[in-house]
Design a protein around this motif. Structure first.
Motif, mmCIF file in Angstrom:
data_model
loop_
_atom_site.group_PDB
_atom_site.id
_atom_site.type_symbol
_atom_site.label_atom_id
_atom_site.label_comp_id
_atom_site.label_asym_id
_atom_site.label_seq_id
_atom_site.Cartn_x
_atom_site.Cartn_y
_atom_site.Cartn_z
ATOM 1 N N ASP A 31 0.847 -1.193 0.000
ATOM 2 C CA ASP A 31 0.000 0.000 0.000
ATOM 3 C C ASP A 31 0.880 1.239 0.000
ATOM 4 O O ASP A 31 1.890 1.310 0.695
ATOM 5 C CB ASP A 31 -0.903 0.023 1.237
ATOM 6 N N GLU A 34 -0.319 6.569 -3.365
ATOM 7 C CA GLU A 34 -0.991 6.733 -4.654
ATOM 8 C C GLU A 34 -1.634 5.460 -5.182
ATOM 9 O O GLU A 34 -2.322 5.493 -6.194
ATOM 10 C CB GLU A 34 0.004 7.254 -5.684
ATOM 11 N N SER A 35 -1.412 4.320 -4.539
ATOM 12 C CA SER A 35 -2.001 3.075 -5.020
ATOM 13 C C SER A 35 -2.255 2.143 -3.846
ATOM 14 O O SER A 35 -1.623 2.255 -2.801
ATOM 15 C CB SER A 35 -1.090 2.393 -6.043
ATOM 16 N N SER A 36 -3.173 1.226 -4.057
ATOM 17 C CA SER A 36 -3.461 0.245 -3.021
ATOM 18 C C SER A 36 -2.990 -1.126 -3.482
ATOM 19 O O SER A 36 -2.941 -1.413 -4.679
ATOM 20 C CB SER A 36 -4.959 0.197 -2.718
ATOM 21 N N ILE A 38 -4.443 -4.058 -3.112
ATOM 22 C CA ILE A 38 -5.503 -4.852 -3.737
ATOM 23 C C ILE A 38 -5.816 -4.337 -5.140
ATOM 24 O O ILE A 38 -6.090 -5.114 -6.048
ATOM 25 C CB ILE A 38 -6.756 -4.916 -2.850
ATOM 26 N N GLY A 39 -5.732 -3.037 -5.336
ATOM 27 C CA GLY A 39 -5.946 -2.477 -6.675
ATOM 28 C C GLY A 39 -4.866 -2.916 -7.639
ATOM 29 O O GLY A 39 -5.157 -3.250 -8.795
ATOM 30 N N ASP A 40 -3.617 -2.937 -7.184
ATOM 31 C CA ASP A 40 -2.521 -3.407 -8.034
ATOM 32 C C ASP A 40 -2.680 -4.885 -8.361
ATOM 33 O O ASP A 40 -2.413 -5.318 -9.482
ATOM 34 C CB ASP A 40 -1.179 -3.167 -7.351
ATOM 35 N N HIS A 41 -3.123 -5.652 -7.389
ATOM 36 C CA HIS A 41 -3.332 -7.084 -7.591
ATOM 37 C C HIS A 41 -4.434 -7.326 -8.635
ATOM 38 O O HIS A 41 -4.250 -8.109 -9.569
ATOM 39 C CB HIS A 41 -3.707 -7.739 -6.260
ATOM 40 N N VAL A 42 -5.549 -6.653 -8.483
ATOM 41 C CA VAL A 42 -6.668 -6.799 -9.423
ATOM 42 C C VAL A 42 -6.241 -6.348 -10.815
ATOM 43 O O VAL A 42 -6.560 -7.000 -11.817
ATOM 44 C CB VAL A 42 -7.900 -6.015 -8.923
ATOM 45 N N ARG A 43 -5.499 -5.262 -10.896
ATOM 46 C CA ARG A 43 -5.029 -4.750 -12.189
ATOM 47 C C ARG A 43 -4.140 -5.777 -12.888
ATOM 48 O O ARG A 43 -4.272 -6.021 -14.085
ATOM 49 C CB ARG A 43 -4.278 -3.440 -11.983
#
Length: 94
Positions: A31, A34-36, A38-43
């Motif tokens: 985390d 500017e990014s999370s 879980i968001g990076d993982h989903v992306r």
């Protein structure tokens, strides 16, 4: 063109599943402001799914002999080559 279609399907699926496997097994997401994670993982998983989808679409179109697939295949190849050159220049120049 049938063999080229099967090759594209196989390579696209292999690369896509490798990206998804890396996202689940090897990547360490942190985390940040500017990014999370879980968001990076989903992306990353969505990028893997997109690679598989493009590989299947182009492979099946090449296999059935659609002319547009050849042009799209060449265009994607040219874009990936430009991206590789950009990345290499960025790494070499700082």
């Amino acid at each position: 063109m049938r063999a080229a279609g099967l090759t594209v399907i196989g390579a696209g699926s292999l690369v896509g599943f490798a990206v998804i496997a890396y996202a689940f097994l090897g990547a360490e997401f942190v985390d940040g402001p500017e990014s999370s994670a879980i968001g990076d993982h989903v992306r990353m998983v969505l990028v893997g799914v997109a690679i598989i989808a493009v590989g299947l679409t182009l492979g099946l179109a090449l296999r059935h002999g659609h002319r547009w697939a050849t042009y799209v295949f060449l265009l994607l190849g040219a874009l990936l080559a430009l991206a590789a050159i950009w990345w290499a220049a960025k790494e070499l120049l700082g």
